[in-house]
Design a protein around this motif. Structure first.
Motif, short mmCIF file in Angstrom:
data_model
loop_
_atom_site.label_atom_id
_atom_site.label_comp_id
_atom_site.label_asym_id
_atom_site.label_seq_id
_atom_site.Cartn_x
_atom_site.Cartn_y
_atom_site.Cartn_z
N ARG A 32 0.80 -1.25 0.01
CA ARG A 32 0.05 0.06 0.10
C ARG A 32 0.82 1.26 -0.03
O ARG A 32 1.70 1.10 1.00
N ILE A 33 0.68 2.08 -0.83
CA ILE A 33 1.38 3.30 -1.18
C ILE A 33 0.41 4.70 -0.84
O ILE A 33 -0.45 4.49 -1.19
N VAL A 34 0.67 5.53 0.19
CA VAL A 34 -0.09 6.72 0.33
C VAL A 34 0.80 7.63 0.07
O VAL A 34 1.77 8.06 0.63
N SER A 35 0.45 8.49 -1.01
CA SER A 35 0.98 9.90 -1.35
C SER A 35 0.14 11.07 -0.90
O SER A 35 -1.13 10.92 -0.95
N THR A 36 0.73 12.06 -0.61
CA THR A 36 0.13 13.32 -0.13
C THR A 36 0.70 14.59 -0.88
O THR A 36 1.62 15.38 -0.29
N GLY A 37 0.77 14.38 -2.18
CA GLY A 37 1.25 15.52 -2.96
C GLY A 37 2.71 15.30 -3.35
O GLY A 37 3.37 16.14 -4.26
N GLN A 38 3.46 13.98 -3.18
CA GLN A 38 4.76 13.92 -3.69
C GLN A 38 4.78 13.57 -5.23
O GLN A 38 3.86 12.98 -5.82
N ALA A 39 6.03 13.82 -5.74
CA ALA A 39 6.21 13.31 -7.08
C ALA A 39 7.44 12.80 -7.25
O ALA A 39 8.38 13.14 -6.29
N SER A 40 7.99 12.31 -8.38
CA SER A 40 9.31 11.93 -8.42
C SER A 40 10.48 12.97 -8.49
O SER A 40 9.94 13.99 -9.18
N PRO A 41 11.59 13.13 -8.09
CA PRO A 41 12.47 14.33 -8.19
C PRO A 41 12.78 14.35 -9.64
O PRO A 41 12.82 13.72 -10.58
N PRO A 42 13.03 15.65 -10.09
CA PRO A 42 13.20 16.03 -11.33
C PRO A 42 14.61 15.25 -11.98
O PRO A 42 15.57 14.88 -11.18
N GLY A 43 14.40 14.40 -13.09
CA GLY A 43 15.32 13.66 -13.66
C GLY A 43 15.55 12.29 -13.25
O GLY A 43 15.98 11.48 -13.79
N PHE A 44 14.60 11.87 -12.16
CA PHE A 44 14.54 10.50 -11.66
C PHE A 44 13.33 9.62 -12.24
O PHE A 44 12.43 10.22 -12.73
N TRP A 45 13.93 8.32 -12.78
CA TRP A 45 12.99 7.39 -13.37
C TRP A 45 13.17 6.13 -12.75
O TRP A 45 14.12 5.58 -12.42
N TYR A 46 12.06 5.81 -12.45
CA TYR A 46 11.98 4.30 -11.62
C TYR A 46 12.38 3.24 -12.90
O TYR A 46 11.96 3.43 -14.02
N ASP A 47 13.17 2.36 -12.52
CA ASP A 47 13.68 1.05 -13.70
C ASP A 47 13.66 -0.10 -12.75
O ASP A 47 14.67 -0.42 -12.33
N GLN A 48 12.52 -0.87 -12.38
CA GLN A 48 12.27 -1.94 -11.93
C GLN A 48 12.63 -3.07 -12.22
O GLN A 48 12.28 -3.36 -13.64
N ALA A 49 13.33 -4.00 -11.77
CA ALA A 49 13.40 -5.49 -12.29
C ALA A 49 11.96 -6.22 -12.14
O ALA A 49 12.07 -7.39 -12.88
#
Length: 107
Positions: A32-49
């Motif tokens: 479960r992920i709870v977000s309250t206005g967050q976003a990925s930092p500039p230039g950051f990309w998830y690259d998951q296995a």
């Protein structure tokens, strides 16, 4: 047996998203992920296995995928499959009410 209401007992807002592993069995993980206005930092990309399937339960969010510079707007009930190594980022999440995700990871 595991029983939980995913929209109850939400953590208080903080500077980071709240991640909670609910179940992890046989190579499958539920978070479960709870977000309250967050976003990925500039230039950051998830690259998951792992492949990730997310269901937005509450709030709103925008995902960006590097391939094709594709934006996906999510609202409650939206489901997205993110294949392993599909580079993506969270552009925005709704703060109030909180954005609640159910994420399932598997190989």
């Amino acid at each position: 047996m595991f029983v939980m209401d995913l929209l109850e007992q939400l953590p208080p807002p903080g500077p980071d998203e709240a991640l909670e592993t609910l179940l992890s069995r046989d190579g499958v993980r539920f978070e479960r992920i709870v977000s309250t206005g967050q976003a990925s930092p500039p230039g950051f990309w998830y690259d998951q296995a792992e492949t990730e399937v997310v269901v937005l339960l509450a709030g709103a969010a925008t995902l960006r995928f590097e391939e094709g510079d594709r934006l996906i707007e999510l609202r409650p009930g939206s489901l997205v499959e993110i294949p392993a190594h599909a580079r993506h980022r969270v552009e925005a999440t709704q703060a109030d009410p909180p954005t609640v995700w159910l994420a399932v990871f598997f190989r």
